[in-house]
Design a protein around this motif. Structure first.
Motif, short mmCIF file in Angstrom:
data_model
loop_
_atom_site.label_atom_id
_atom_site.label_comp_id
_atom_site.label_asym_id
_atom_site.label_seq_id
_atom_site.Cartn_x
_atom_site.Cartn_y
_atom_site.Cartn_z
N LEU A 1 0.82 -1.21 0.00
CA LEU A 1 0.00 0.00 0.00
C LEU A 1 0.86 1.27 0.00
N ASN A 2 1.98 1.22 0.73
CA ASN A 2 2.87 2.39 0.74
C ASN A 2 3.39 2.71 -0.64
N LEU A 3 3.73 1.69 -1.41
CA LEU A 3 4.26 1.91 -2.75
C LEU A 3 3.23 2.53 -3.68
N MET A 4 1.95 2.34 -3.37
CA MET A 4 0.91 2.95 -4.19
C MET A 4 0.76 4.44 -3.88
N TRP A 5 1.06 4.85 -2.66
CA TRP A 5 0.86 6.26 -2.25
C TRP A 5 1.93 6.59 -1.22
N LEU A 6 3.17 6.71 -1.70
CA LEU A 6 4.32 6.79 -0.81
C LEU A 6 4.59 8.24 -0.39
N PRO A 7 4.61 8.53 0.92
CA PRO A 7 4.89 9.90 1.38
C PRO A 7 6.31 10.31 1.00
N ILE A 8 6.51 11.62 0.89
CA ILE A 8 7.83 12.14 0.56
C ILE A 8 7.94 13.57 1.05
N ALA A 9 9.12 13.96 1.48
CA ALA A 9 9.37 15.34 1.90
C ALA A 9 9.51 16.23 0.67
N PRO A 10 9.04 17.48 0.73
CA PRO A 10 9.11 18.37 -0.44
C PRO A 10 10.52 18.52 -1.00
N ALA A 11 11.50 18.73 -0.14
CA ALA A 11 12.86 18.93 -0.61
C ALA A 11 13.39 17.67 -1.31
N HIS A 12 13.01 16.51 -0.79
CA HIS A 12 13.47 15.26 -1.40
C HIS A 12 12.84 15.08 -2.78
N ALA B 1 6.21 22.32 -4.02
CA ALA B 1 6.06 20.90 -3.71
C ALA B 1 5.39 20.72 -2.36
N ALA B 2 5.78 21.54 -1.38
CA ALA B 2 5.16 21.45 -0.05
C ALA B 2 3.67 21.77 -0.12
N GLU B 3 3.31 22.74 -0.96
CA GLU B 3 1.90 23.11 -1.10
C GLU B 3 1.11 21.96 -1.73
N ARG B 4 1.69 21.32 -2.74
CA ARG B 4 0.99 20.21 -3.42
C ARG B 4 0.95 18.95 -2.56
N LEU B 5 2.05 18.70 -1.85
CA LEU B 5 2.11 17.49 -1.03
C LEU B 5 1.28 17.62 0.23
N GLY B 6 1.29 18.81 0.82
CA GLY B 6 0.62 18.98 2.10
C GLY B 6 1.48 18.41 3.22
N PRO B 7 1.17 18.74 4.47
CA PRO B 7 1.98 18.24 5.59
C PRO B 7 1.86 16.74 5.75
N TRP B 8 2.96 16.12 6.15
CA TRP B 8 2.93 14.68 6.42
C TRP B 8 3.32 14.46 7.87
N ASP B 9 2.33 14.32 8.72
CA ASP B 9 2.54 14.12 10.14
C ASP B 9 1.27 13.49 10.70
N GLY C 1 -1.63 12.42 12.78
CA GLY C 1 -2.12 12.95 14.05
C GLY C 1 -1.88 14.44 14.22
N ALA C 2 -1.25 15.09 13.21
CA ALA C 2 -0.92 16.50 13.36
C ALA C 2 -2.17 17.36 13.42
N GLN C 3 -3.18 17.01 12.64
CA GLN C 3 -4.38 17.84 12.60
C GLN C 3 -5.05 17.92 13.97
N ALA C 4 -5.21 16.75 14.62
CA ALA C 4 -5.84 16.75 15.94
C ALA C 4 -4.95 17.46 16.96
N ARG C 5 -3.63 17.23 16.87
CA ARG C 5 -2.72 17.86 17.81
C ARG C 5 -2.70 19.37 17.64
N ASN C 6 -2.70 19.82 16.39
CA ASN C 6 -2.70 21.26 16.14
C ASN C 6 -3.99 21.90 16.64
N ALA C 7 -5.10 21.19 16.48
CA ALA C 7 -6.37 21.73 16.97
C ALA C 7 -6.34 21.91 18.48
N ARG C 8 -5.77 20.93 19.18
CA ARG C 8 -5.66 21.04 20.64
C ARG C 8 -4.74 22.19 21.03
N GLU C 9 -3.62 22.33 20.30
CA GLU C 9 -2.67 23.39 20.62
C GLU C 9 -3.29 24.76 20.35
#
Length: 718
Positions: A377-388, A435-443, A445-453
C-alpha cells in the motif's frame, strides 16, 4: 537662526535628561519586578510577566532613540500648539508632552505640510544635532517653498557612510511620508530609481505600521524580504533604531524553513525554474507518485494467506479522495478504503459476514500491521518530503521527463538536470515551497494535535489580554508575546521566530525590497504568506536581472490578488548628477532604458582609469580617503575570486564575503550591492560587468552605489 540654537539646545538637554530619568526608572522597575517573589497563581504570574515584558520593550525603545533624539518642531498657525518631534514620545514629571513620537498622528504635519497645504502650521523647524549637541536649525514658514531638497536632507545624504543604512526619520519628505502612512490592507508599490529612498521608506513604513497597528501585527508578524544576506546585514539596524525588533528578515533563498540557499543558477536555468510552468511540472511529479494499479491487487500475507482488492475497488478508493485534498491528506482515506476492501475479502474467505462492522474492524487492524500489506500500500501512495521530491526531480532524468512531458522542451529538461548532491540554489526554494503546497503536511495525528494546541493557545491569549489590561502594559507588549514569555516549553520565544519556522504562517504585513529580482515562482511563495493582502513592495524594474521576473507590478502581484496603490519616486538625494548621467549612459549602451531621475546635488566628476591588475590594490588605496567614509570595489562575477585574492593580498583594509561591510573597503559583486550605498565606488572592468544580468542591469546597479565619487577602472596588460 543662530539665536534659535541655544533655545533648541536647552530643549534637547531637557529631552536627554528625561530620557536618562526614563531609562534609570525602567531599569529600577525591571529589577524590582524580577526580584519580587512569584505568587504561584496563574493570573498574578501573567500580570508580572506582562509588566516585565512591557518595561523591557520600553527600555529597548529608549536606548534605540538616543541618537538624534529630537529633530523637529512644528508651530500651529495660531501659535496655540507647539510640538517637538522626535524618535520616541517623552513627557515631563507633571505630564506635559515634551517630545512627540514621529509615528503619532499629530506628527504627520511635520512631514506632510507644504506652502500649498500647510495643514494648519505656521512654521516647521528642523533641528540638526550630533553627539547631543544642536549644530544647526532650519526654519520653513511655508512661503515660497520649492520642491528642492532641504539643507537638512542634503546634509544627511552627504554625511559619510557608516556601513549600515542611514536613518532618515528626521528628513522624510512629504511624498515619502504619504507612502509611509498609507493604509495597512493594501499592496503599496513604490517604484523609483537608485537613491530615491525606496528602501528607507519601506522600512519606516514597517515601523509606522507596527506602531499604529501594534496588536494585529504583533500577533501576525511582519516579514521583510531583501535580495541578499549582505543587504539584510546592511539594514538590520534600521528597525531596531526605531524601537521595532519583532520582524522576520529573510532573503528569497530563505523562504522555506530550514534552507538557506545562496547559490545562483545560470540565467538559462534560472529562467526555467522561475517560470510558472514549473507549477505544472511539480503538480505532475506529485501526481506521478500515486501508483494505483489498473488490475486486481493480490497480496500474500505474512501467514501465507492471500487477500485481494479488485481493480474496481482500487478505482473507487482513488476516486473517493476529495479533489481538493493534498497528496498527503488524500493518502489516509485512500489507504483506509483499500484496507476495508481487503478486510472484506478476508472475511469472505473465512466464511464471515463482511458487512459486520466489528468483524471488518478486526481484519482492518490485522492487515494494517502486516508487513506485506504495508509495503504494497505504501508503494501505491508513498509519502515524501518536499525537498526530497525536488532533489530527485532535478537529478533523475526519467522522473523529470515524466513530470515535464508536454510542459518543458527536452532541451529545457536537460538544462535542469544536475548531480543529486548539488547545493540548493535560490531558485530551488520556490520549487520546494510549491512541492510542499501540493504534497501537504505529512505528520499523522498533526491535525488533531494542532487543533488542541490552537485551543489551548486561544485560552492563554484570553488570559494574557486580561493581564495586559490589568497592568496597563498593552501598548508595550502584545498578548502573543506575553504567552511566549510565560511558556517554558516553547522552542521559539517570539512571534518572529515561530513565523520564520512555519511555512504556512500568514504575516500581517510583508515588505519586499528589490522586488524586481523575484521570479514569477517566488511571487507564488510570497502570495501564500500574504493572506492578509497587505504588502509594501519597492523596486526598480530597470535594475532587474532575473530572467523570469515579472514584466510589471500587476503581473508580479497577480497571485496576491489585492488592491494595488502605486507610487513613483523620482527625486534622488543619494547620487549626484554626474553619477546619474554616467550610470544612465552605461545602462543605455548595454541595452537598457534609464529610469526617470532628478538628482538634487552636484558632485565630483566620474573618474576613468586604466590600471594593470597588479597595481589595482595600490590604486584603490592611493585614491581612497578614509576620513570621507566607506568604499566598495565592485567586481565582475566571472573574475571575482581572482580580484578578491589580488586585493586582499595587498591590504587588510579590504573585506569580502559576509564580513565585507565590516571592512573599510568592501569587495562585492554587482548583485550583492543592491540597496547598498558607499561614498566611493570602484567599478572594476565595467565592460565585463555590463554583459552580466539583463539589459545592462548589473552595470547600472554598480555605478549607482556611489554617493560621492565613482571610479570606472579598466584593467589593462602590464
Amino acid at each position: 537662526m543662530e539665536g534659535a540654537v541655544p533655545e533648541e539646545q536647552a530643549h534637547l538637554d531637557t529631552c536627554y535628561a528625561l530620557l536618562d530619568d526614563l531609562e534609570n526608572s525602567l531599569d529600577a522597575r525591571i529589577q524590582a519586578t524580577i526580584a519580587a517573589p512569584a505568587t504561584g497563581t496563574g493570573q498574578d504570574d501573567l500580570e508580572r510577566e506582562a509588566l516585565i515584558g512591557g518595561l523591557v520593550q520600553q527600555r529597548r525603545a529608549a536606548r534605540a532613540a538616543r541618537d538624534r533624539l529630537c529633530f523637529g518642531r512644528i508651530t500651529s498657525a495660531d501659535d496655540a500648539e507647539d510640538h517637538y518631534v522626535g524618535r520616541i514620545g517623552l513627557r515631563s514629571t507633571d505630564g506635559e508632552r515634551v517630545l512627540l513620537d514621529w509615528r503619532a498622528p499629530n506628527a504627520a504635519p511635520f512631514y506632510q505640510a507644504t506652502s500649498a497645504q500647510p495643514l494648519g502650521l505656521r512654521r516647521r523647524r528642523r533641528i540638526l544635532s550630533r553627539d547631543q549637541q544642536v549644530t544647526h536649525v532650519e526654519d520653513e514658514d511655508f512661503i515660497g517653498l520649492s520642491a528642492a531638497a532641504s539643507p537638512a536632507a542634503l546634509e544627511a545624504m552627504q554625511a559619510p557612510r557608516a556601513g549600515r543604512m542611514a536613518d532618515i526619520v528626521s528628513t522624510i519628505a512629504a511624498d515619502q511620508d504619504a507612502i509611509i502612512r498609507s493604509p495597512l490592507g493594501q499592496l503599496t508599490v513604490v517604484e523609483g530609481g537608485p537613491g530615491t529612498g525606496k528602501t528607507v521608506v519601506a522600512l519606516h513604513r514597517a515601523a509606522w505600521l507596527l506602531y499604529t497597528h501594534r496588536e494585529r501585527l504583533a500577533r501576525d508578524g511582519v516579514l521583510v524580504i531583501g535580495p541578499s544576506p549582505t543587504f539584510l546585514h546592511y539594514i538590520d539596524q534600521v528597525l531596531p533604531s526605531l524601537g521595532e525588533t519583532d520582524v522576520v528578515l529573510l532573503t528569497p533563498g530563505q523562504l522555506y524553513p530550514g534552507i538557506d540557499a545562496r547559490t545562483q543558477d545560470d540565467p538559462q536555468v534560472a529562467a526555467i525554474k522561475g517560470d510558472l510552468r514549473m507549477t505544472r511540472v511539480i503538480a505532475q511529479a506529485v501526481r506521478n507518485r500515486i501508483q494505483v494499479p489498473d488490475q486486481d491487487l493480490l497480496i500474500t500475507l505474512e501467514d501465507g494467506s492471500r487477500v485481494t482488492a479488485t481493480a474496481r475497488q482500487l478505482t473507487q478508493a482513488r476516486n473517493g479522495v476529495p479533489r481538493s485534498a493534498s497528496f498527503h491528506a488524500g493518502r489516509e482515506p485512500f489507504l483506509v478504503a483499500v484496507l476495508r476492501a481487503l478486510a472484506a475479502d478476508r472475511a469472505r474467505a473465512r466464511k464471515e459476514d463482511p458487512s459486520d462492522p466489528d468483524i471488518r474492524a478486526d481484519h482492518v487492524a490485522d492487515l494494517a500491521v502486516d508487513a506485506n500489506v504495508r509495503r504494497t500500500l505504501n508503494l501505491m501512495w508513498l509519502p515524501i518530503a518536499p525537498a526530497h521530491l525536488v532533489r530527485r526531480l532535478l537529478s533523475e532524468p526519467e522522473l523529470l521527463a515524466a513530470a515535464a512531458r508536454g510542459i518543458l522542451e527536452p532541451a529545457e529538461q536537460s538544462a535542469l538536470l544536475r548531480e543529486v548532491d548539488a547545493p540548493w540554489t535560490v531558485d530551488d526554494v520556490p520549487l520546494i515551497d510549491e512541492a510542499a503546497e501540493r504534497l501537504g503536511p505529512w505528520d499523522p495525528g498533526a491535525q488533531a494535535r494542532n487543533a488542541r494546541e490552537r485551543a489551548e493557545r486561544n485560552r492563554e491569549l484570553a488570559h494574557a489580554q486580561q493581564a495586559l489590561a490589568d497592568t496597563g502594559m498593552g501598548a508595550w507588549i502584545d498578548a502573543a508575546g506575553l504567552v511566549d514569555r510565560m511558556s517554558s516549553q516553547a522552542v521559539a520565544c517570539t512571534v518572529a521566530e515561530r513565523a520564520a519556522q512555519d511555512r504556512e504562517w500568514v504575516f500581517g504585513h510583508i515588505v519586499v525590497d528589490e522586488a524586481q529580482e523575484l521570479s514569477r515562482m517566488a511571487w507564488q511563495v510570497l502570495a501564500r504568506r500574504a493572506g492578509r493582502k497587505s504588502m509594501t513592495v519597492v523596486g526598480d524594474l530597470q535594475q532587474g536581472r532575473h530572467p523570469a521576473s515579472a514584466r510589471d507590478w500587476s503581473q508580479a502581484l497577480a497571485p496576491v490578488n489585492g488592491v494595488i496603490d502605486l507610487h513613483q519616486l523620482t527625486i534622488t538625494y543619494r547620487i549626484t548628477r554626474q553619477v546619474a548621467q554616467e550610470a544612465s549612459r552605461l545602462l543605455i549602451e548595454a541595452g537598457g532604458q534609464a529610469p526617470l531621475l532628478h538628482p538634487v546635488r552636484d558632485g565630483d566628476p566620474v573618474v576613468h582609469a586604466r590600471i594593470p591588475l597588479g597595481e589595482l590594490a595600490t590604486y584603490v588605496l592611493g585614491t581612497w580617503t578614509e576620513h570621507e567614509g566607506r568604499a566598495a570595489v565592485i567586481v565582475p562575477d566571472r573574475s571575482r575570486q581572482l580580484l578578491q585574492d589580488v586585493l586582499c593580498s595587498g591590504s587588510d583594509r579590504f573585506g569580502q564575503g559576509e564580513r565585507a561591510l565590516d571592512a573599510p573597503i568592501a569587495i562585492l559583486g554587482a548583485n550583492d550591492t543592491k540597496g547598498l550605498e558607499f561614498d566611493q565606488v570602484y567599478v572594476v572592468d565595467p565592460d565585463l560587468i555590463a554583459t552580466q544580468g539583463r539589459r545592462g542591469s548589473d552595470i547600472y546597479v554598480a555605478a549607482t552605489r556611489a554617493t560621492k565619487v565613482l571610479y570606472l577602472v579598466h584593467l589593462i596588460e602590464a
